[in-house]
Design an enzyme around this catalytic site. Sequence first.
Site, PDB file in Angstrom:
ATOM      1  N   THR A  27      78.032 -74.552 104.618  1.00 61.30           N
ATOM      2  CA  THR A  27      77.293 -73.268 104.610  1.00 61.30           C
ATOM      3  C   THR A  27      76.363 -72.989 103.425  1.00 61.30           C
ATOM      4  O   THR A  27      76.453 -73.997 102.607  1.00 61.30           O
ATOM      5  CB  THR A  27      78.398 -72.250 104.527  1.00 61.30           C
ATOM      6  OG1 THR A  27      79.082 -72.481 103.386  1.00 61.30           O
ATOM      7  CG2 THR A  27      79.544 -72.513 105.580  1.00 61.30           C
ATOM      8  N   ALA A  60      81.305 -74.771 100.175  1.00 56.97           N
ATOM      9  CA  ALA A  60      81.235 -73.328  99.864  1.00 56.97           C
ATOM     10  C   ALA A  60      80.199 -73.284  98.844  1.00 56.97           C
ATOM     11  O   ALA A  60      80.362 -73.587  97.479  1.00 56.97           O
ATOM     12  CB  ALA A  60      82.131 -72.666  99.684  1.00 56.97           C
ATOM     13  N   VAL A  86      82.674 -77.369  96.197  1.00 58.59           N
ATOM     14  CA  VAL A  86      81.858 -76.547  95.718  1.00 58.59           C
ATOM     15  C   VAL A  86      80.291 -76.960  95.746  1.00 58.59           C
ATOM     16  O   VAL A  86      79.904 -78.018  95.320  1.00 58.59           O
ATOM     17  CB  VAL A  86      82.209 -76.263  94.037  1.00 58.59           C
ATOM     18  CG1 VAL A  86      81.423 -75.169  93.538  1.00 58.59           C
ATOM     19  CG2 VAL A  86      83.595 -75.766  94.057  1.00 58.59           C
ATOM     20  N   LYS A  87      79.552 -76.139  96.120  1.00 60.00           N
ATOM     21  CA  LYS A  87      78.213 -76.087  96.437  1.00 60.00           C
ATOM     22  C   LYS A  87      77.284 -75.730  95.120  1.00 60.00           C
ATOM     23  O   LYS A  87      77.563 -74.689  95.069  1.00 60.00           O
ATOM     24  CB  LYS A  87      77.495 -75.906  97.631  1.00 60.00           C
ATOM     25  CG  LYS A  87      76.407 -76.366  98.343  1.00 60.00           C
ATOM     26  CD  LYS A  87      76.216 -76.242  99.917  1.00 60.00           C
ATOM     27  CE  LYS A  87      75.053 -76.412 100.526  1.00 60.00           C
ATOM     28  NZ  LYS A  87      74.844 -75.950 101.769  1.00 60.00           N
ATOM     29  N   ILE A  88      76.529 -76.628  94.603  1.00 60.61           N
ATOM     30  CA  ILE A  88      76.031 -76.369  93.104  1.00 60.61           C
ATOM     31  C   ILE A  88      74.477 -76.655  93.470  1.00 60.61           C
ATOM     32  O   ILE A  88      73.969 -77.566  93.669  1.00 60.61           O
ATOM     33  CB  ILE A  88      76.465 -77.288  92.133  1.00 60.61           C
ATOM     34  CG1 ILE A  88      77.991 -76.995  92.007  1.00 60.61           C
ATOM     35  CG2 ILE A  88      75.781 -76.944  90.991  1.00 60.61           C
ATOM     36  CD1 ILE A  88      78.436 -75.759  91.359  1.00 60.61           C
TER      37      ILE A  88
END
Length: 218
Positions: A27, A60, A86-88
């Site tokens: 997402t 996310a 965790v999207k960074i």
Amino acid sequence: MKFFIDTANLDQIREAQELGVLDGVTTNPSLMAKEGITGKDNILKHYVDICNIVEGDVSAEVVATDLAGMIKEGEELAELHEQIVVKIPMIKDGVKALKYFSDKGIRTNCTLVFSAGQALLAAKAGATYVSPFLGRLDDISTDGLNLISEIRLIYDNYAFETQILAASIRHTMHVIDCAKIGADVMTGPLSSIEGLLKHPLTDIGLAKFLEDYKKGNS
Ligand code: E4P
């Protein structure tokens, strides 16, 4: 090759899951906004809803752009559910955050990657996934698939464990080309996955089989 669906739409996620070939979901803030999911509590609840539909990884994305903010948000996201990745974003503090999370054993997806150099940095920082956006490169007359090939070569040269997550997939040929290159994962819309099963000769052949069966069994 893992198949991720790139959406925050629960119906589409369910449909892909029911097909039996889904390995995860990606997402981003735009996709959440598209579904009308706003406000921190609703957004966090939506991630959990997605995790309850699929069995695989769910990316996310943090919205902070400073290291302390990304760490705070990322830790909160990671605690939501064991499937959360965790999207960074690929920015300077993002690289530091990737290293921080990698050292803590929290899985990450480095997003907004548009060059081989960025992908090399993400791998050095210990990202679990790197997301080169091939469709957006194609949109500006740059060869997105070439970037996937470059990253594959670099990662293989040094046996980096970071998985190449071909993102911004727009159609089925992107999926097939990424599979040929050896991308570890693809993420795209439901249409890019369902498009893989279509062939007119399959439909014509099936109609003929059924017609012949009816002739012999009526
Ligand atoms: C990846 O994780 C992104 O969410 C996504 O693939 C971006 O795709 P787009 O270029 O179609 O917006």
